[in-house]
Design a protein around this motif. Structure first.
Motif, PDB file in Angstrom:
ATOM      1  N   GLU A  38      25.193  39.783  15.640  1.00 13.40           N
ATOM      2  CA  GLU A  38      26.458  39.917  16.371  1.00 13.40           C
ATOM      3  C   GLU A  38      26.819  41.381  16.594  1.00 13.40           C
ATOM      4  O   GLU A  38      27.425  41.731  17.599  1.00 13.40           O
ATOM      5  CB  GLU A  38      27.571  39.181  15.618  1.00 13.40           C
ATOM      6  CG  GLU A  38      27.423  37.671  15.744  1.00 13.40           C
ATOM      7  CD  GLU A  38      28.399  36.869  14.882  1.00 13.40           C
ATOM      8  OE1 GLU A  38      28.609  35.690  15.190  1.00 13.40           O
ATOM      9  OE2 GLU A  38      28.918  37.416  13.882  1.00 13.40           O
ATOM     10  N   ALA A  39      26.428  42.243  15.638  1.00 12.22           N
ATOM     11  CA  ALA A  39      26.746  43.674  15.774  1.00 12.22           C
ATOM     12  C   ALA A  39      25.986  44.277  16.950  1.00 12.22           C
ATOM     13  O   ALA A  39      26.397  45.280  17.524  1.00 12.22           O
ATOM     14  CB  ALA A  39      26.401  44.412  14.492  1.00 12.22           C
TER      15      ALA A  39
ATOM     16  N   GLU B 262      26.795  48.191  16.499  1.00 15.88           N
ATOM     17  CA  GLU B 262      27.991  49.005  16.772  1.00 15.88           C
ATOM     18  C   GLU B 262      28.520  49.788  15.564  1.00 15.88           C
ATOM     19  O   GLU B 262      29.275  50.728  15.724  1.00 15.88           O
ATOM     20  CB  GLU B 262      29.094  48.092  17.312  1.00 15.88           C
ATOM     21  CG  GLU B 262      29.496  47.034  16.292  1.00 15.88           C
ATOM     22  CD  GLU B 262      30.309  45.877  16.887  1.00 15.88           C
ATOM     23  OE1 GLU B 262      30.884  45.105  16.099  1.00 15.88           O
ATOM     24  OE2 GLU B 262      30.369  45.793  18.117  1.00 15.88           O
TER      25      GLU B 262
ATOM     26  N   ILE C  81      30.523  50.155  11.688  1.00 16.99           N
ATOM     27  CA  ILE C  81      31.856  49.763  11.200  1.00 16.99           C
ATOM     28  C   ILE C  81      32.669  51.033  11.026  1.00 16.99           C
ATOM     29  O   ILE C  81      32.214  51.981  10.380  1.00 16.99           O
ATOM     30  CB  ILE C  81      31.748  49.027   9.851  1.00 16.99           C
ATOM     31  CG1 ILE C  81      30.788  47.841   9.962  1.00 16.99           C
ATOM     32  CG2 ILE C  81      33.112  48.569   9.359  1.00 16.99           C
ATOM     33  CD1 ILE C  81      30.456  47.170   8.646  1.00 16.99           C
TER      34      ILE C  81
ATOM     35  N   ILE D 256      38.217  50.342   8.835  1.00 16.09           N
ATOM     36  CA  ILE D 256      38.166  48.909   8.501  1.00 16.09           C
ATOM     37  C   ILE D 256      37.178  48.602   7.384  1.00 16.09           C
ATOM     38  O   ILE D 256      37.236  47.541   6.787  1.00 16.09           O
ATOM     39  CB  ILE D 256      37.876  48.014   9.736  1.00 16.09           C
ATOM     40  CG1 ILE D 256      36.453  48.201  10.233  1.00 16.09           C
ATOM     41  CG2 ILE D 256      38.867  48.245  10.853  1.00 16.09           C
ATOM     42  CD1 ILE D 256      35.995  47.009  11.043  1.00 16.09           C
TER      43      ILE D 256
ATOM     44  N   ILE E 254      36.371  44.701   4.972  1.00 22.09           N
ATOM     45  CA  ILE E 254      35.447  43.702   5.532  1.00 22.09           C
ATOM     46  C   ILE E 254      35.126  42.545   4.587  1.00 22.09           C
ATOM     47  O   ILE E 254      34.728  41.499   5.045  1.00 22.09           O
ATOM     48  CB  ILE E 254      34.123  44.339   6.038  1.00 22.09           C
ATOM     49  CG1 ILE E 254      33.409  45.078   4.918  1.00 22.09           C
ATOM     50  CG2 ILE E 254      34.372  45.238   7.229  1.00 22.09           C
ATOM     51  CD1 ILE E 254      32.017  45.542   5.306  1.00 22.09           C
TER      52      ILE E 254
ATOM     53  N   PHE F 267      39.252  38.448   7.243  1.00 24.28           N
ATOM     54  CA  PHE F 267      39.237  39.700   8.002  1.00 24.28           C
ATOM     55  C   PHE F 267      38.106  39.628   9.020  1.00 24.28           C
ATOM     56  O   PHE F 267      36.938  39.493   8.670  1.00 24.28           O
ATOM     57  CB  PHE F 267      39.047  40.925   7.106  1.00 24.28           C
ATOM     58  CG  PHE F 267      39.008  42.176   7.936  1.00 24.28           C
ATOM     59  CD1 PHE F 267      40.178  42.774   8.354  1.00 24.28           C
ATOM     60  CD2 PHE F 267      37.794  42.705   8.380  1.00 24.28           C
ATOM     61  CE1 PHE F 267      40.154  43.889   9.173  1.00 24.28           C
ATOM     62  CE2 PHE F 267      37.757  43.820   9.200  1.00 24.28           C
ATOM     63  CZ  PHE F 267      38.945  44.413   9.595  1.00 24.28           C
TER      64      PHE F 267
ATOM     65  N   THR G  99      36.873  41.166  13.176  1.00 26.07           N
ATOM     66  CA  THR G  99      37.189  41.908  14.398  1.00 26.07           C
ATOM     67  C   THR G  99      36.688  41.119  15.607  1.00 26.07           C
ATOM     68  O   THR G  99      36.759  41.596  16.730  1.00 26.07           O
ATOM     69  CB  THR G  99      36.493  43.286  14.384  1.00 26.07           C
ATOM     70  OG1 THR G  99      35.093  43.070  14.167  1.00 26.07           O
ATOM     71  CG2 THR G  99      37.053  44.179  13.311  1.00 26.07           C
TER      72      THR G  99
ATOM     73  N   LYS H 290      35.656  33.641  17.672  1.00 26.54           N
ATOM     74  CA  LYS H 290      34.217  33.732  17.401  1.00 26.54           C
ATOM     75  C   LYS H 290      33.922  33.913  15.917  1.00 26.54           C
ATOM     76  O   LYS H 290      32.844  33.564  15.449  1.00 26.54           O
ATOM     77  CB  LYS H 290      33.602  34.859  18.215  1.00 26.54           C
ATOM     78  CG  LYS H 290      33.163  34.364  19.596  1.00 26.54           C
ATOM     79  CD  LYS H 290      32.339  35.403  20.309  1.00 26.54           C
ATOM     80  CE  LYS H 290      33.074  35.877  21.539  1.00 26.54           C
ATOM     81  NZ  LYS H 290      32.993  37.254  21.842  1.00 26.54           N
TER      82      LYS H 290
ATOM     83  N   THR I 218      35.416  33.624  11.738  1.00 25.20           N
ATOM     84  CA  THR I 218      36.494  33.188  10.845  1.00 25.20           C
ATOM     85  C   THR I 218      36.845  34.315   9.874  1.00 25.20           C
ATOM     86  O   THR I 218      37.873  34.268   9.220  1.00 25.20           O
ATOM     87  CB  THR I 218      36.068  31.971  10.001  1.00 25.20           C
ATOM     88  OG1 THR I 218      34.969  32.369   9.173  1.00 25.20           O
ATOM     89  CG2 THR I 218      35.659  30.807  10.859  1.00 25.20           C
TER      90      THR I 218
HETATM   91  N1  LIG Z   1      26.368  44.258  10.550  1.00 23.54           N
HETATM   92  C1  LIG Z   1      27.618  44.549  10.912  1.00 23.54           C
HETATM   93  N2  LIG Z   1      27.866  45.513  11.827  1.00 23.54           N
HETATM   94  C2  LIG Z   1      29.118  45.816  12.207  1.00 23.54           C
HETATM   95  N3  LIG Z   1      30.228  45.208  11.734  1.00 23.54           N
HETATM   96  C3  LIG Z   1      30.052  44.240  10.830  1.00 23.54           C
HETATM   97  C4  LIG Z   1      28.758  43.863  10.363  1.00 23.54           C
HETATM   98  N4  LIG Z   1      28.918  42.887   9.444  1.00 23.54           N
HETATM   99  C5  LIG Z   1      30.244  42.673   9.349  1.00 23.54           C
HETATM  100  N5  LIG Z   1      30.942  43.469  10.169  1.00 23.54           N
HETATM  101  C6  LIG Z   1      32.395  43.561  10.311  1.00 23.54           C
HETATM  102  O1  LIG Z   1      33.005  42.884   9.222  1.00 23.54           O
HETATM  103  C7  LIG Z   1      33.871  41.852   9.699  1.00 23.54           C
HETATM  104  C8  LIG Z   1      33.878  40.722   8.705  1.00 23.54           C
HETATM  105  O2  LIG Z   1      32.598  40.098   8.667  1.00 23.54           O
HETATM  106  P1  LIG Z   1      32.497  38.581   8.203  1.00 23.54           P
HETATM  107  O3  LIG Z   1      31.065  38.172   8.243  1.00 23.54           O
HETATM  108  O4  LIG Z   1      33.239  38.422   6.925  1.00 23.54           O
HETATM  109  O5  LIG Z   1      33.325  37.800   9.303  1.00 23.54           O
HETATM  110  P2  LIG Z   1      32.946  37.535  10.825  1.00 23.54           P
HETATM  111  O6  LIG Z   1      31.495  37.790  11.063  1.00 23.54           O
HETATM  112  O7  LIG Z   1      33.916  38.278  11.658  1.00 23.54           O
HETATM  113  O8  LIG Z   1      33.233  35.982  10.951  1.00 23.54           O
HETATM  114  P3  LIG Z   1      32.282  34.791  10.406  1.00 23.54           P
HETATM  115  O9  LIG Z   1      31.258  35.395   9.503  1.00 23.54           O
HETATM  116  O10 LIG Z   1      33.214  33.905   9.699  1.00 23.54           O
HETATM  117  O11 LIG Z   1      31.705  34.203  11.631  1.00 23.54           O
HETATM  118  C9  LIG Z   1      33.325  41.518  11.076  1.00 23.54           C
HETATM  119  O12 LIG Z   1      34.319  40.933  11.901  1.00 23.54           O
HETATM  120  C10 LIG Z   1      32.884  42.885  11.584  1.00 23.54           C
HETATM  121  O13 LIG Z   1      33.977  43.625  12.036  1.00 23.54           O
END
Ligand SMILES: Nc1ncnc2c1ncn2[C@@H]1O[C@H](COP(=O)(O)OP(=O)(O)OP(=O)(O)O)[C@@H](O)[C@H]1O
Ligand SMILES: [Mg+2]
Length: 327
Positions: A230-231, A261, A263, A267, A271, A276, A278, A283, A285
């Motif tokens: 996703e990043a 991207e 972090i 923030i 995390i 929490f 972004t 998309k 939780t």
């Molecule tokens: N590999 C990464 N690169 C950039 N940001 C990240 C990465 N992993 C986590 N994050 C940041 O940390 C936040 C929290 O991650 P977390 O996995 O707990 O929730 P999510 O991915 O947003 O939702 P979910 O896992 O429930 O689908 C993300 O929304 C993102 O902002």
């Protein structure tokens, strides 16, 4: 009794306000050459008398640190002042408090999920019955479908939260993290998130086993890989899946690194908190990393993150090797 000169802590003797003796550690700690400072030159506020204090210590060059100061009577009119730099101790305490707080939040979240899971099932059931009863041209159909969609989303969240409430699962299995990584990746490699990504495998062929719970480990690995995907947000990039053994700590290390991207430092401290996220538009939780945190803690491991905005992120999991797994 040890001589003051040999003591490993920073020790000084003061007559009233004036230093009359500083051991070498004290001089090094305060970066003093041959000056004899007054108490109020090096502490703000200075310790008022005998006792144990926490205060701010300052060096002649202006730099400061948090200090623990013990003032004791010495011979005649002298007092002995012992100083410790507690900066790193405070950092460890802060981390510990944070980790306890996360665990407490997770436990509460798991209990709430239990409570709402059943009524949610009921809402979905009745909404589905209502939908079946409504004629296809009914103006209410749209509303009922919205109820079903939103209740389904709540259900997904509640299901994810239930993972917090399972600390009693067995942690006895011997697990090969390399195997778990390859199995989990094969489940999701066809997903669009990974279609444009180069996956770089760096698995240590001699990785010791770890002891734990397979389901939980699989979930941990999946959450980290999906976050990495996703990043990258559908841009071409790289994901490194790495394992190695850290002999010094006796820990098996798993790294998931992406060139996504990154972090931002603002923030980063948040995390691992439940909810929490972004990720907009429903998309995310925000539960993925808080679940990972709970799993790693239950396995007596550590989770670390290094990230640079616009460059990428490394999540590092360290887990104790299983006893005797080298045989
Ligand atoms: N590999 C990464 N690169 C950039 N940001 C990240 C990465 N992993 C986590 N994050 C940041 O940390 C936040 C929290 O991650 P977390 O996995 O707990 O929730 P999510 O991915 O947003 O939702 P979910 O896992 O429930 O689908 C993300 O929304 C993102 O902002
Ligand atoms: Mg996630």
């Amino acid at each position: 009794m040890k001589k003051l000169k040999e003591i490993k802590d920073a020790v000084a003797l003061f007559r009233n306000e004036e230093a009359v003796y500083l051991n070498p550690v004290f001089r090094r700690l305060f970066q003093l050459e041959d000056q004899y400072p007054r108490l109020r030159d090096i502490f703000a506020p200075p310790p008022p008398g005998y006792g144990l204090y926490e205060t701010r210590a300052q060096r002649p060059n202006g730099s400061q640190f948090d200090a623990e100061v013990i003032v004791l009577p010495y011979q005649e009119d002298l007092s002995q002042v012992l100083v410790r730099d507690i900066t790193s101790r405070q950092a460890v305490e802060k981390l510990w408090i944070q980790s306890e707080r996360l665990a407490a939040m997770g436990k509460l979240a798991g209990e709430i999920a239990h409570e709402i899971n059943n009524p949610l099932g009921g809402i979905l059931l009745y909404a589905n019955l209502l939908k079946e009863d409504l004629p296809s041209e009914s103006p209410h159909l749209d509303l009922v479908e919205k109820i079903i969609k939103l209740a389904t989303r709540c259900r997904i969240i509640a299901k994810a939260l239930l993972n917090f409430g399972r600390p009693e699962e067995s942690l006895e299995e011997w697990l090969d993290l390399n195997q778990i990584l390859t199995d989990m990746f094969s489940l999701i490699e066809d997903h669009r998130l990974f279609r444009r990504q180069e996956i770089i495998w760096e698995l240590s062929p001699e990785l010791p086993l770890i002891q734990g719970n397979r389901n939980q480990m699989e979930q941990l690995v999946l959450n980290l890989i999906i976050n990495a995907g996703e990043a990258l947000n559908n841009r071409p990039g790289k994901i490194y899946l790495r394992t190695f053994y850290d002999e010094i700590d006796g820990m098996v290390v798993l790294e998931v690194e992406d060139t996504g991207e990154g972090i931002s430092p603002e923030i980063l401290p948040r995390i691992f908190e439940p909810f929490f996220t972004t990720k907009t538009g429903g998309k995310g939780t925000g539960l993925g990393l808080s679940i990972c945190h709970g799993i790693v803690k239950r396995h007596r491991g550590q989770i670390e993150v290094e990230s640079t905005l616009k460059e990428g992120t490394i999540f590092r999991i360290k887990l104790p090797r299983a006893p005797y797994s080298h045989e």
